[in-house]
Design a protein around this motif. Structure first.
Motif, short mmCIF file in Angstrom:
data_model
loop_
_atom_site.label_atom_id
_atom_site.label_comp_id
_atom_site.label_asym_id
_atom_site.label_seq_id
_atom_site.Cartn_x
_atom_site.Cartn_y
_atom_site.Cartn_z
N GLU A 119 -41.77 -15.25 -4.87
CA GLU A 119 -41.70 -16.66 -5.22
C GLU A 119 -40.98 -16.91 -6.54
O GLU A 119 -40.16 -17.82 -6.64
CB GLU A 119 -43.10 -17.26 -5.28
N LEU A 120 -41.26 -16.09 -7.56
CA LEU A 120 -40.61 -16.31 -8.85
C LEU A 120 -40.87 -15.11 -9.76
O LEU A 120 -41.97 -14.56 -9.77
CB LEU A 120 -41.15 -17.58 -9.52
N TYR A 121 -39.83 -14.72 -10.49
CA TYR A 121 -39.96 -13.70 -11.53
C TYR A 121 -39.87 -14.42 -12.87
O TYR A 121 -39.00 -15.27 -13.07
CB TYR A 121 -38.84 -12.67 -11.40
N TYR A 122 -40.76 -14.09 -13.77
CA TYR A 122 -40.82 -14.81 -15.05
C TYR A 122 -39.72 -14.33 -15.98
O TYR A 122 -39.60 -13.14 -16.28
CB TYR A 122 -42.19 -14.61 -15.70
N THR A 123 -38.90 -15.26 -16.42
CA THR A 123 -37.79 -14.94 -17.30
C THR A 123 -37.47 -16.13 -18.18
O THR A 123 -37.75 -17.28 -17.82
CB THR A 123 -36.53 -14.54 -16.48
N ASN A 124 -36.93 -15.88 -19.35
CA ASN A 124 -36.52 -16.98 -20.22
C ASN A 124 -35.02 -17.27 -20.11
O ASN A 124 -34.45 -17.94 -20.96
CB ASN A 124 -36.88 -16.69 -21.69
N ARG A 125 -34.41 -16.78 -19.02
CA ARG A 125 -32.98 -17.02 -18.80
C ARG A 125 -32.80 -18.11 -17.74
O ARG A 125 -33.03 -17.87 -16.55
CB ARG A 125 -32.27 -15.73 -18.35
N ASP A 126 -32.44 -19.30 -18.17
CA ASP A 126 -32.06 -20.40 -17.27
C ASP A 126 -33.17 -20.79 -16.29
O ASP A 126 -32.89 -21.15 -15.14
CB ASP A 126 -30.78 -20.02 -16.48
N THR A 127 -34.41 -20.71 -16.73
CA THR A 127 -35.51 -21.15 -15.90
C THR A 127 -36.37 -22.14 -16.68
O THR A 127 -35.90 -22.79 -17.61
CB THR A 127 -36.36 -19.96 -15.41
N ASP A 128 -37.63 -22.25 -16.30
CA ASP A 128 -38.50 -23.25 -16.90
C ASP A 128 -38.87 -22.95 -18.34
O ASP A 128 -39.19 -23.87 -19.10
CB ASP A 128 -39.79 -23.37 -16.07
N VAL A 129 -38.82 -21.68 -18.74
CA VAL A 129 -39.25 -21.30 -20.08
C VAL A 129 -38.31 -21.89 -21.12
O VAL A 129 -37.11 -21.64 -21.11
CB VAL A 129 -39.31 -19.77 -20.22
N GLY A 130 -38.86 -22.70 -22.02
CA GLY A 130 -38.07 -23.32 -23.07
C GLY A 130 -37.19 -24.46 -22.62
O GLY A 130 -36.40 -24.99 -23.41
N PHE A 131 -37.31 -24.88 -21.35
CA PHE A 131 -36.44 -25.92 -20.83
C PHE A 131 -36.72 -27.28 -21.45
O PHE A 131 -35.79 -28.04 -21.76
CB PHE A 131 -36.60 -26.00 -19.31
N ASP A 132 -37.99 -27.59 -21.65
CA ASP A 132 -38.38 -28.92 -22.14
C ASP A 132 -38.80 -28.82 -23.60
O ASP A 132 -39.89 -28.33 -23.90
CB ASP A 132 -39.52 -29.46 -21.28
N PRO A 133 -37.97 -29.30 -24.54
CA PRO A 133 -38.30 -29.17 -25.96
C PRO A 133 -39.53 -29.97 -26.37
O PRO A 133 -40.08 -29.73 -27.45
CB PRO A 133 -37.04 -29.68 -26.66
N GLU A 134 -39.96 -30.91 -25.53
CA GLU A 134 -41.14 -31.69 -25.88
C GLU A 134 -42.42 -30.88 -25.81
O GLU A 134 -43.42 -31.22 -26.45
CB GLU A 134 -41.25 -32.90 -24.94
#
Length: 419
Positions: A119-134
């Motif tokens: 379903e999903l591999y956790y990564t900080n490359r172009d995914t949800d991680v860090g996407f929303d600065p709020e």
């Protein structure tokens, strides 16, 4: 063939595949937390398991996530051992590894071929991680460490996987190189013969009013109303939308819980937080055109999509919702965020209108555009449905490919136990 499904909330993503295998004449069993007593579902023998122990107190916070998965893996292993000792040896195991359950099943059944739902591999490359600065993480500098530890579960499962299946290219691409050669991209499938347009559809509001395709209906759907699916962006644009569209009826579907991402402050809900933020800027007569419907029965959900003139969908770069493909199958005119999962299915001005995720003004402009242009609505709706049928239809495309995937998995030589 003997096939074992593992899913904590079975059938989950296997709701079409498992019964189809029963119809083929295979013996199909599921280990699941969803039921408390043994039973059957569409010919599948349901075998419950229960958690054997509670999580530890005072554990290092970076290990909490893995421990919860380890506890489920241990409990699932114990239930699987009872199955084995009772004479059941699967030829194929199909499992969702997201909660850890199938982690040790290679040790128990070394001759079984194991296919995993990726379903999903956790990564900080172009995914949800860090996407929303709020909503930044409290410890941004430790994000990479936290994600590596969160992926311990995925790492453990790579050692037991003979094949993988992922519903979208975006989701498959989150996995690292060592996974890519075993993952097939096959969507779960939409029954486009059921999920289809209905010009005569109506939708009854809680107050008894009945809406139809003659009304200017705008819809927004989340499983739960939360930032991961853009609820905050939609709500902040609502005052402008209601002002510019004095005839619009806005239908909002979703619960008060959290499916993804951080929980709201204690004692609050994301739903109410953003209602409170915008309510003072919306006159009461306009607010009366906003309808929070909670979670609705599936038939009502389809009727709502069948009458909408603008279906709004947003998501972080994350798992794509079934509801988006269902809206496409119905031929709903779609206004969607220009994020990576959407780019796989929405082509701007062909199968929908796109806007930058955080740009509420642009979202309202795109909604107004589609509301004002019946020809555009019809064209985009027809194109969206055609794409849904071509790429995501259950009977003609997805289920046959899933069954072929099972056959390919059965033909594999099981991987070795790695120690």
């Amino acid at each position: 063939m003997k096939i074992l499904f593992i899913h904590q909330n079975f059938p989950g993503q296997f709701k079409h595949l498992a019964p189809a295998l029963v119809e083929r004449g295979h013996e199909v069993v599921s280990l699941t937390l969803r039921v408390k007593e043994p039973g059957t579902w569409k010919g599948v023998r349901l075998v419950p398991y229960e958690l054997k122990r509670a999580p530890s107190k005072g554990l290092h916070p970076w290990l909490v996530d893995f421990e919860t998965k380890l506890l489920r893996a241990e409990s699932c292993f114990a239930a699987a051992r009872k199955l084995r000792d009772g004479g059941f040896t699967p030829d194929v195991i199909v499992a969702h590894p997201g909660w850890g359950e199938p982690m040790f099943l290679r040790d128990l059944w070394p001759t079984a071929r194991i296919g995993l739902y990726c379903e999903l591999y956790y990564t900080n490359r172009d995914t949800d991680v860090g996407f929303d600065p709020e909503f930044p993480k409290a410890e941004k500098e430790t994000d990479a460490i936290r994600l590596r530890l969160k992926n311990l579960n995925n790492t453990m499962h790579r050692d037991v996987a003979d094949m993988g299946i992922s519903p979208t290219q975006f989701q498959a691409a989150t996995y690292p190189e060592e996974w890519q050669d075993i993952i097939s991209v096959i969507h779960d499938g939409i029954d486009t013969n059921v999920v289809k347009p209905n010009p005569e559809a109506t939708f009854e509001l809680p107050d008894g009013r009945v809406l139809s395709r003659d009304d200017e209906v705008v819809t927004f759907v989340n499983r739960n109303l939360e930032p991961y699916r853009g609820y905050h962006v939609f709500m902040r644009a609502l005052p402008r939308l209601l002002k510019e569209r004095p005839n619009a009826q806005v239908l909002i579907v979703g619960g008060d819980e959290v499916s993804y991402g951080a929980a709201p402050p204690k004692g609050q809900t994301w739903k109410q937080i953003f209602i409170d933020e915008v309510r003072g800027r919306i006159p009461t007569p306009d607010w009366e055109r906003v309808h929070f419907l909670g979670k609705v029965p599936y038939g009502n959900f389809l009727s709502m999509l069948q009458i909408t003139r603008a279906h709004v969908y947003l998501t972080y770069p994350f798992v794509l919702s079934w509801s988006l493909i269902e809206a496409m199958s119905i031929g709903a005119p779609i206004v969607a965020s220009d994020t990576a999962p959407l780019q796989e299915v929405i082509t701007d001005e062909e199968t929908g209108l796109l806007f930058p995720f955080f740009d509420g003004e642009r979202m309202v402009a795109q909604i107004s555009r589609v509301l004002d242009d019946a020809a555009l609505r019809d064209q985009m709706g027809a194109s969206a449905r055609a794409l849904a049928i071509e790429g995501y239809d259950l009977e003609s495309r997805c289920l046959p490919r899933q069954l072929a995937w099972i056959d390919e998995l059965f033909a594999k030589t099981p991987g070795p136990i790695k120690v």
